[in-house]
Design an enzyme around this catalytic site. Structure first.
Site, short mmCIF file in Angstrom:
data_model
loop_
_atom_site.label_atom_id
_atom_site.label_comp_id
_atom_site.label_asym_id
_atom_site.label_seq_id
_atom_site.Cartn_x
_atom_site.Cartn_y
_atom_site.Cartn_z
N GLY A 277 0.84 -1.21 0.00
CA GLY A 277 0.00 0.00 0.00
C GLY A 277 0.86 1.24 0.00
O GLY A 277 2.05 1.18 -0.34
N ASN A 278 0.30 2.37 0.34
CA ASN A 278 1.09 3.60 0.46
C ASN A 278 0.46 4.50 1.53
O ASN A 278 -0.57 4.16 2.10
CB ASN A 278 1.23 4.31 -0.89
CG ASN A 278 -0.13 4.67 -1.46
OD1 ASN A 278 -0.85 5.48 -0.90
ND2 ASN A 278 -0.48 4.04 -2.58
N PHE A 279 1.10 5.64 1.79
CA PHE A 279 0.70 6.47 2.93
C PHE A 279 -0.41 7.48 2.61
O PHE A 279 -0.68 8.35 3.43
CB PHE A 279 1.92 7.22 3.49
CG PHE A 279 2.96 6.29 4.05
CD1 PHE A 279 2.67 5.49 5.15
CD2 PHE A 279 4.23 6.20 3.48
CE1 PHE A 279 3.61 4.62 5.67
CE2 PHE A 279 5.18 5.34 4.00
CZ PHE A 279 4.88 4.54 5.09
#
Ligand code: C5P
Length: 400
Positions: free
Chosen positions: A208-210
């Site tokens: 995923g990412n932030f």
């Protein structure tokens, strides 16, 4: 500018109630029809006689008119108004509004009002920054209520800090701006993608990412206020501050987001691609949790669909497509290349090199590159203000 606008001014028990007198004068001078509802505590701070003289109407406070056995209908008031402005709003009144307590005429009017609600808080700095107050403000925002942030300065307690009700002139400007913008996008159907995508590795792990989705939520909330019909296709995000008028379509992976967007896009007038889509996904997803081992583990990744580019290829003459470019360096060359490749009408560049810009936080710093490839750089602002700048730029295309 406010000619014929029907405004209920709610006044609560704060020392800032003295500013309500000049606020009424300013509103009336602009042509607004102002009716005042004051809480029992509010009367301790300013007399109804002052308020009725300035507004030209009797001031309401009680449910009942004791002299003639009549009662004041909060439902009628709520339906009559184009705006309910509560200024000053105390911590106590905001707490009651957040929880639906309605033990005075102002609170019952609030609960039954169908018009936009605007709140200008006023209190001591420690009360303002207490988690209970901050939480209540978040709850009120999630109901679609709008907050005119208090200013920082000298407070009635003698302390200095954030909590002073904004000055009447500034509140007037805010209200004028609000009515100017309201309805600009009515009838427009808008798709927004937001947040990250999660690409499953096994049943409990993902890539995923932030991205928090805050920029997409700010855009969706603002566009709803301006009359648009908004669909938000979002990866896993905290949607508690999303306006209840937004149709939220939750997805997890890029493939799901792609599918949802392709289905919706043909009916849309505008699409804003704000999601931080994962560029790759694991070729295979393990059915069971991958066990720990001392061996190296190789993950094979395959590219995800480029959602923006698919919509760009399908875009019709009367549709607008906007995208974002989050770069880790200056990035203008990359942004222009993306704009062309994905057939965007406009691209919004933010660079992780700028402090306060990008993922997670509440601020952003953007450069908008328009249809003609001309760019406009903005200073660091809250994501809500950035959303307004972007929406103004979209509106300018329609006005052309
Ligand atoms: O190519 P890049 O990911 O930097 O492009 C960013 C823009 O493209 C953003 O508007 C993003 O929402 C969109 N995008 C997309 N689908 C992808 C990758 C990016 O819609 N797979």
């Amino acid at each position: 500018m406010l000619k014929g606008k029907k405004i209920i001014l709610g006044i609560t028990g704060s020392i800032a109630a003295y500013k309500s007198a000049s606020l009424i004068r300013l509103l009336v001078k602009e042509g607004a029809d102002v009716r005042v509802i004051i809480t029992p505590f509010g009367i301790e701070f300013i007399t109804p006689l002052t308020l009725s003289t300035l507004s030209g109407h009797p001031v309401l406070s009680d449910f009942f008119e004791r002299d003639n056995g009549d009662w004041n209908s909060h439902v009628d008031m709520g339906l009559w108004a184009d705006m309910l402005l509560i200024a000053p709003a105390t911590a106590n009144t905001m707490a009651k509004m957040a929880r639906g307590i309605c033990d005075n005429l102002l609170l019952t009017t609030y609960l039954s009002a169908r018009c936009p609600i605007v709140i200008a808080p006023a209190m001591d700095m420690d009360m303002f920054r207490h988690p209970a107050t901050l939480k209540n403000i978040e709850i009120l925002k999630s109901y679609g209520n709008q907050i005119i942030e208090p200013a920082t300065g000298e407070l009635a307690s003698g302390l200095e800090g954030k909590g002073r009700m904004e000055e009447p002139e500034k509140i007037l400007e805010w209200i004028k701006e609000f009515f100017k913008r309201k309805g600009r996008f009515s009838g427009k159907k808008i798709l927004i993608t937001a947040g990250p995508t999660f690409e499953k590795i096994d049943p409990v792990r993902y890539i995923g990412n932030f991205s928090s989705g805050k920029m997409g939520i700010a855009l969706a909330n603002k566009l709803i206020e301006e009359g648009a019909e908004v669909k938000l296709v979002a990866g896993p995000i905290d949607s508690s501050t999303l306006h209840k008028g937004v149709k939220h379509i939750p997805v997890v992976s890029a493939t799901e987001m792609h599918e949802a967007c392709l289905k919706i896009f043909p009916e849309m007038d505008i699409a804003i691609m704000n999601a931080a889509v994962s560029d790759f996904r694991p070729l295979e997803q393990a059915d069971n949790k991958i066990k720990r081992s001392t061996e190296e583990l190789e993950l094979r990744l395959v590219p995800n669909p480029d959602i923006a580019a698919s919509l760009g290829a399908a875009k019709k003459e009367n549709q607008l497509l906007l995208g974002f470019a989050l770069e880790t360096d200056e990035g203008m060359t990359a942004a222009l290349a993306k704009k062309k490749k994905k057939n965007f009408d406009m691209i919004i560049l933010n660079s992780l090199q700028d402090k306060g810009a990008g993922f997670g936080g509440d601020t952003n710093m953007i450069t908008i590159v328009g249809k003609d490839n001309k760019s406009q750089k903005f200073e660091l602002k809250s994501k809500t203000e950035v959303a307004s700048d972007i929406i103004d730029a979209i509106f300018a295309i329609f006005e052309d």
